[in-house]
Enzyme design. Sequence first.
Site, mmCIF file in Angstrom:
data_model
loop_
_atom_site.group_PDB
_atom_site.id
_atom_site.type_symbol
_atom_site.label_atom_id
_atom_site.label_comp_id
_atom_site.label_asym_id
_atom_site.label_seq_id
_atom_site.Cartn_x
_atom_site.Cartn_y
_atom_site.Cartn_z
ATOM 1 N N HIS A 126 -7.134 -6.731 1.303
ATOM 2 C CA HIS A 126 -6.084 -5.727 1.096
ATOM 3 C C HIS A 126 -4.796 -6.095 1.817
ATOM 4 C CE1 HIS A 126 -4.109 -1.956 0.429
ATOM 5 N NE2 HIS A 126 -4.138 -1.606 1.705
ATOM 6 N N ASP A 132 -0.722 -4.660 -3.556
ATOM 7 C CA ASP A 132 -2.099 -4.159 -3.513
ATOM 8 C C ASP A 132 -2.219 -2.643 -3.430
ATOM 9 O OD1 ASP A 132 -4.648 -5.443 -3.807
ATOM 10 O OD2 ASP A 132 -5.208 -4.543 -1.906
ATOM 11 N N SER A 164 0.839 -1.198 0.000
ATOM 12 C CA SER A 164 0.000 0.000 0.000
ATOM 13 C C SER A 164 0.878 1.254 0.000
ATOM 14 C CB SER A 164 -0.942 -0.043 1.209
ATOM 15 O OG SER A 164 -1.981 0.898 1.078
#
Length: 365
Positions: free
Chosen positions: A329, A199, A174
């Site tokens: 996630h 992700d 992220s």
Amino acid sequence: MSLQKEIFKKGNKGTALLEQTLIEEQEDVDDSGKVIEEEAKKSNIRSFSTLKKYAPDGSNYENYEILDQILVYIFRVYDIQGKSANNSSPLFVLHHGAGYSALTFALAALHIKNLTNGESTIFAYDCRGHGKTKTSDDLNLSLGQLSQDLVDVLKAAFGNDVITNREIFLVGHSMGGCVVADVMSRKLISSATCMAVIDVVEGSAMEALSGMLNFCRNRPSEFKTLEDAILWSKKSGSIRNIESARISIPCLLTEQETHTNIKKYTWRTDLAATQPHWEGWFSGLSEKFLSSNAAKLLILAGTDRLDKPLTIAQMQGKYQLMVLPEAGHMVQEDIPERTASALVDFWKRNEKLILPVKKPFINDK
């Protein structure tokens, strides 16, 4: 004073600080266990705190030896040293996302160690404003600052030549993916041969920014116990692997006492306060990722996250795409073994080929 000199407290004093921290954290786990038992005796109501399944996994974490814990002056660092001598083993550098900590990679790091037969060195740290790290400016989470922190922490841990001489595999989840892509696009770590982003995609991330404040407002602002927080992470779907949540969640919270001497746990990082940096993290991410000379791996939880530039580049074979739809996630926490396997396989396909030195032919005749 340079960052390298500030980061490490050397000598016996540093050792004492390390031992003290480990003891204090073990005492926290023991106290948490006592609270569970006392609350269970006082009430017949089945509260979150009585569910031992969701107890913090601090003691097991130490037994697993997933990461050897090192106390440093500013940054909290975790690492597994490889068995290879002369720093010849690859160095996996893992950068967590916003609101998380280095322990998000705890289980994945253990699997990387096993898959490389203990040869590789695995390094992770809590970035500023997160986990156990303390800096004089914890709110400065600009992309430029986070990128420079990564370089400075690596130099402090391994020496100045690590960014030019050591084979490095940069991995970021992220926000951490934005950091490693920025570092690579600016050529701040020239010895990095591989990069993996987990992700995060510029297009979908920029579209989701409008809903981030709602997410911050809607998640609980405090918990009565660590068990409550761990259970919430599981029930909300933020982390699907309870084993990982028991390791990673406690580090995201700070213990406080109310005026009535009742303990509560609040988030270590105020995500809403980081809003001024959100757009800066993700803007230009696709271009930075694709412009790097390193071998590139993008791991996603779903193909719907791909934006147009990455879709075109993937069709042109400019990077490797791996989709793991069984994960959310928090890919590295939900399926740590699959994540580790993907990273190690990618590194093996792209590691530097070291050819033997060709000896000159000598004719004795």
